[in-house]
Design a protein around this motif. Structure first.
Motif, PDB file in Angstrom:
ATOM      1  N   GLU A 138     -19.098 -34.855 -40.956  1.00 31.47           N
ATOM      2  CA  GLU A 138     -18.777 -36.279 -40.854  1.00 31.47           C
ATOM      3  C   GLU A 138     -17.482 -36.602 -41.590  1.00 31.47           C
ATOM      4  O   GLU A 138     -16.634 -37.347 -41.078  1.00 31.47           O
ATOM      5  N   ILE A 139     -17.325 -36.056 -42.784  1.00 31.38           N
ATOM      6  CA  ILE A 139     -16.115 -36.298 -43.570  1.00 31.38           C
ATOM      7  C   ILE A 139     -14.896 -35.713 -42.864  1.00 31.38           C
ATOM      8  O   ILE A 139     -13.838 -36.352 -42.790  1.00 31.38           O
ATOM      9  N   ALA A 140     -15.036 -34.505 -42.334  1.00 26.90           N
ATOM     10  CA  ALA A 140     -13.916 -33.869 -41.632  1.00 26.90           C
ATOM     11  C   ALA A 140     -13.466 -34.712 -40.444  1.00 26.90           C
ATOM     12  O   ALA A 140     -12.261 -34.860 -40.191  1.00 26.90           O
ATOM     13  N   ILE A 185     -15.171 -17.253 -52.087  1.00 22.57           N
ATOM     14  CA  ILE A 185     -14.910 -18.525 -51.411  1.00 22.57           C
ATOM     15  C   ILE A 185     -15.304 -18.400 -49.947  1.00 22.57           C
ATOM     16  O   ILE A 185     -14.828 -17.506 -49.239  1.00 22.57           O
ATOM     17  N   MET A 186     -16.183 -19.295 -49.498  1.00 22.30           N
ATOM     18  CA  MET A 186     -16.694 -19.301 -48.127  1.00 22.30           C
ATOM     19  C   MET A 186     -16.094 -20.486 -47.398  1.00 22.30           C
ATOM     20  O   MET A 186     -16.253 -21.621 -47.839  1.00 22.30           O
ATOM     21  N   VAL A 187     -15.420 -20.244 -46.289  1.00 25.70           N
ATOM     22  CA  VAL A 187     -14.560 -21.265 -45.698  1.00 25.70           C
ATOM     23  C   VAL A 187     -15.048 -21.699 -44.316  1.00 25.70           C
ATOM     24  O   VAL A 187     -15.314 -20.866 -43.441  1.00 25.70           O
ATOM     25  N   GLY A 188     -15.111 -23.013 -44.142  1.00 30.13           N
ATOM     26  CA  GLY A 188     -15.361 -23.600 -42.836  1.00 30.13           C
ATOM     27  C   GLY A 188     -14.183 -24.482 -42.450  1.00 30.13           C
ATOM     28  O   GLY A 188     -13.645 -25.214 -43.285  1.00 30.13           O
ATOM     29  N   GLY A 189     -13.773 -24.423 -41.186  1.00 36.82           N
ATOM     30  CA  GLY A 189     -12.645 -25.225 -40.725  1.00 36.82           C
ATOM     31  C   GLY A 189     -11.705 -24.395 -39.870  1.00 36.82           C
ATOM     32  O   GLY A 189     -12.008 -23.255 -39.507  1.00 36.82           O
ATOM     33  N   ASP A 237     -16.398 -22.954 -38.063  1.00 43.95           N
ATOM     34  CA  ASP A 237     -15.877 -24.319 -37.987  1.00 43.95           C
ATOM     35  C   ASP A 237     -16.355 -25.155 -39.176  1.00 43.95           C
ATOM     36  O   ASP A 237     -17.083 -24.674 -40.048  1.00 43.95           O
ATOM     37  N   HIS A 238     -15.965 -26.431 -39.181  1.00 42.00           N
ATOM     38  CA  HIS A 238     -16.350 -27.334 -40.267  1.00 42.00           C
ATOM     39  C   HIS A 238     -17.862 -27.259 -40.527  1.00 42.00           C
ATOM     40  O   HIS A 238     -18.670 -27.317 -39.606  1.00 42.00           O
ATOM     41  N   GLY A 239     -18.223 -27.132 -41.788  1.00 40.93           N
ATOM     42  CA  GLY A 239     -19.626 -27.051 -42.191  1.00 40.93           C
ATOM     43  C   GLY A 239     -20.146 -25.636 -42.320  1.00 40.93           C
ATOM     44  O   GLY A 239     -21.149 -25.395 -43.001  1.00 40.93           O
ATOM     45  N   ALA A 240     -19.463 -24.670 -41.686  1.00 35.94           N
ATOM     46  CA  ALA A 240     -19.955 -23.285 -41.727  1.00 35.94           C
ATOM     47  C   ALA A 240     -19.866 -22.700 -43.129  1.00 35.94           C
ATOM     48  O   ALA A 240     -20.711 -21.890 -43.531  1.00 35.94           O
ATOM     49  N   GLY A 241     -18.837 -23.090 -43.883  1.00 36.66           N
ATOM     50  CA  GLY A 241     -18.739 -22.636 -45.264  1.00 36.66           C
ATOM     51  C   GLY A 241     -19.923 -23.119 -46.090  1.00 36.66           C
ATOM     52  O   GLY A 241     -20.488 -22.368 -46.897  1.00 36.66           O
ATOM     53  N   GLN A 242     -20.330 -24.365 -45.860  1.00 35.58           N
ATOM     54  CA  GLN A 242     -21.476 -24.915 -46.586  1.00 35.58           C
ATOM     55  C   GLN A 242     -22.773 -24.220 -46.183  1.00 35.58           C
ATOM     56  O   GLN A 242     -23.652 -23.994 -47.032  1.00 35.58           O
ATOM     57  N   VAL A 243     -22.921 -23.885 -44.906  1.00 38.92           N
ATOM     58  CA  VAL A 243     -24.107 -23.145 -44.474  1.00 38.92           C
ATOM     59  C   VAL A 243     -24.168 -21.800 -45.193  1.00 38.92           C
ATOM     60  O   VAL A 243     -25.218 -21.395 -45.707  1.00 38.92           O
ATOM     61  N   ALA A 244     -23.018 -21.096 -45.253  1.00 35.70           N
ATOM     62  CA  ALA A 244     -22.980 -19.803 -45.936  1.00 35.70           C
ATOM     63  C   ALA A 244     -23.346 -19.949 -47.411  1.00 35.70           C
ATOM     64  O   ALA A 244     -24.069 -19.115 -47.974  1.00 35.70           O
TER      65      ALA A 244
END
Length: 293
Positions: A110-112, A141-145, A169-176
């Motif tokens: 949502e923020i992205a 560091i786990m990256v989404g985007g 994509d966005h949010g995938a870093g947070q899932v990891a």
């Protein structure tokens, strides 16, 4: 891959136990840091590091090509980026927001989307390694985007961590990151149960730990948490409240999508008991104390 980046101006929001170390690394690499602070004493601490303090996120973001955030909750990130005095009101189009917080993947997306509507890019970059990793500059560091945005900020991230993985994509870093937390804290609960099992039978827990550490039960978490439990040293290395917050995120998402994760659910219940006992600012090794009643 290692790339180079000329000194640039960045903003940093969240000069806590980890954030202050991260800012120190960015400054040491020759970058200019504009730091958001809330209180005059925090402004002095920022100046002592070598950063320039500002009292709103919007002010800190003005003139910065990259904005780092490292705060506690999903709503904290939403407020500092999109709120009335948020980054979105100070950052120029093309700015990249790099969020090192551990928050909801749903809120991250949502923020992205809100930032993209203003021409501002976003990467979710949660980290693992704790305060020690932040101090040493060895975070994972786990990256989404967007991958091309990651490549633009990679030289900055390389000042903070040694392992940088683009997940999706966005949010995938947070899932990891939540996957990391599930595996990590379930492991801590298992270590606590092993120590409790040994102690209940009057067996030396120190010797049990030594045997486990060199066997198939050996792990980074055992190396970190086992000695704490043996010594009954529950001073915070990793504050249990942060693990409880992360588990709450994972638990809510699992329930929303109908996913049954029994070990995570059982460990989450133990964390809630830990919090109810007032041990939230102690180390997560306090899961042993929960078992002891």
């Amino acid at each position: 891959m290692s790339t180079t980046l000329t000194p640039t101006t960045v903003a940093f929001i969240g000069l806590g136990a980890m954030g202050s170390h991260m800012v120190r690394h960015l400054l040491a690499a020759g970058h200019t840091v504009r730091a958001f602070v809330r209180r005059p004493e925090a402004a002095e601490a920022a100046r002592a590091l070598g950063a320039e303090p500002f009292f709103t996120p919007a002010e800190a973001a003005r003139g910065a090509s990259v904005v780092f955030t490292n705060v506690t909750s999903s709503e904290d990130v939403r407020e500092v980026l999109l709120g009335e005095q948020g980054v979105i009101h100070g950052a120029a189009p093309g700015t990249i927001c790099v969020d090192h917080s551990t928050i909801s993947p749903i809120v991250t997306r949502e923020i992205a989307a809100a930032l993209a509507a203003r021409g501002i890019e976003a990467l979710d970059c949660p980290v693992s390694g704790g305060t020690m990793g932040a101090e040493a500059g060895t975070l994972t560091i786990m990256v989404g985007g967007k991958p091309e945005m990651l490549e633009r900020v990679r030289p900055l991230l390389q000042q903070l961590g040694k392992t940088i993985t683009h997940i999706g994509d966005h949010g995938a870093g947070q899932v990891a990151k939540l996957c990391n937390q599930i595996a990590q804290v379930v492991n801590i609960e298992g270590i606590a149960e092993a120590m409790r099992f040994a102690a209940a039978q009057n067996v030396d827990t120190g010797r049990v730990f030594e045997a486990m550490a060199t066997g198939m039960a050996g792990s980074r978490m055992l190396d970190l948490m086992g000695p704490k439990m043996v010594a009954r040293n529950f001073a915070a290395g990793i504050e249990a409240r942060l693990h409880d917050k992360d588990f709450g995120l994972a638990r809510d998402i699992a329930e929303e999508i109908g996913l049954d994760l029994p070990a995570m659910q059982a460990t989450s219940a133990q964390l809630r008991t830990l919090m109810a006992n007032g041990w939230g600012k102690d180390d997560t090794s306090s899961l042993l104390r929960v078992l002891e009643g």
